[in-house]
Design an enzyme around this catalytic site. Sequence first.
Site, PDB file in Angstrom:
ATOM      1  N   GLY A 212       0.829  -1.211   0.000  1.00  0.00           N
ATOM      2  CA  GLY A 212       0.000   0.000   0.000  1.00  0.00           C
ATOM      3  C   GLY A 212       0.854   1.247   0.000  1.00  0.00           C
ATOM      4  O   GLY A 212       2.056   1.192  -0.268  1.00  0.00           O
ATOM      5  N   ASN A 213       0.252   2.368   0.287  1.00  0.00           N
ATOM      6  CA  ASN A 213       1.009   3.620   0.342  1.00  0.00           C
ATOM      7  C   ASN A 213       0.386   4.532   1.400  1.00  0.00           C
ATOM      8  O   ASN A 213      -0.623   4.194   2.014  1.00  0.00           O
ATOM      9  CB  ASN A 213       1.046   4.289  -1.037  1.00  0.00           C
ATOM     10  CG  ASN A 213      -0.347   4.608  -1.540  1.00  0.00           C
ATOM     11  OD1 ASN A 213      -1.019   5.471  -0.999  1.00  0.00           O
ATOM     12  ND2 ASN A 213      -0.796   3.882  -2.558  1.00  0.00           N
TER      13      ASN A 213
END
Length: 437
Positions: A212-213
């Site tokens: 993810g980020n």
Amino acid sequence: MDGKNIVLGVSGGIAAYKACELLRRLKAAGHDVTVVATESALKFVGIATFEALSGNPVSTDVFTDVPTVRHVAIGQQADLVIVAPATADLLARTASGRGDDLLAATLLVSRAPVLMAPAMHTEMWTHPATVANVATLRSRGVTVVPPAVGRLTGPDSGPGRLPDPEHLAQLAELLLAADPAHHPLPFDLAGRRVVVSAGGTREALDPVRFLGNRSSGRQGYAIALVAAARGAEVTLVAANAALADPPGVVVRPVVSAVELQTAMREAVASGTDAVVMNAAVADFRPADPAAHKIKKTADTGPPAIELLENPDILAGLVADRGADRRPVIAGFAAETGDDTTSPLEFGRQKLARKGCDLLVVNRVDGGRGFETDHNAAVILRTGGDSVDVPFGPKTVVAAAVCDALAAALAQPGDPVATNLSTPTADSTDLNTRGATT
Ligand code: CTP
């Protein structure tokens, strides 16, 4: 921002209790808040609550404290007037210029920006009288926020809920931060359909882990909030954002890049004037996510994870457009720059590569941009010119993006030929901030 003088008008609906939360937020942001309640508002929340939370006396009628000419002074000193909740009755009285209590008189006197948050039953909100009153107020430059949709006082549901106080506080900060000559919330996107993506995609490694980020979704949510307040019909495709739905916005939750692409395509296919790709999309996804939780085994060591490239959603939306270059498409670029290339230069290269009409470039080095309510940006336009948006609340960047979209949409068939610094005809008409009520 320095503390400002805010008048918080409260009229008599059950949502008056939520005005306390808004009041706390405005005070926490350092503002001096004077509550002006109607008589009926005080049937829902006691005067002591508003006085204790605001630190200022609260009155309802024009005959209290006559020697200080309070019914005029409060409005004259205001930098912003917010009415939350605004009942159908208060909207009607304001639209017809009545001055029959302290709140109505304050709205007549003040030349400050006015933000109204209606809350009432759906039947009252959709009644032709209320619709006409809201249109009158908007034509005078008043920002009337669409109500949220959901459970109302009784067992019924529908449009009519007071928006989340957090959203009202964000719009208040936008109105306070704006240059007085430029209304940040003109009703210039009325009749436009806008699709915004926000948040960060998650690409499953196994049932509990993902790539993810750090995107929180706040900037994209702010764009949806501001576009809806400016009259647009907004769909927000939200990737893993733990944020409240902005009022008047249809939210479509997604998880992965592939889901985001499907949702964007569906939303755009149903007829759209403008698209803002704000989501942080993972460029790669695990080729073969494990069906069961990946175990740590001493003999095999760390697993190798093969990655596949995700589709470039923005470039795909651009490629799908016809010769009319509709919808207008804006991308985002979060850039750190490197030893040889500045964030802005990377942004220009990205704008050319993606083929969209606008690219909003944020610097994200040093922790800037992520998981905060503030941002700074440069909006690049195909053709070379740009608009600098100085560091400020994310709603300020959102308003600048909406200005750019409105300007591009004002040029039929030629969305890229518009000078961003020129306000549209619509917004010019509405830029008479605080000229009425
Ligand atoms: N974007 C997209 N699909 C992707 C990657 C990005 O639609 N697979 C969109 C983002 O929503 C954003 C813009 O493209 O509007 C730029 O995203 P960014 O991650 O900065 O660009 P990349 O294409 O990934 O380029 P790079 O990683 O080389 O900076």
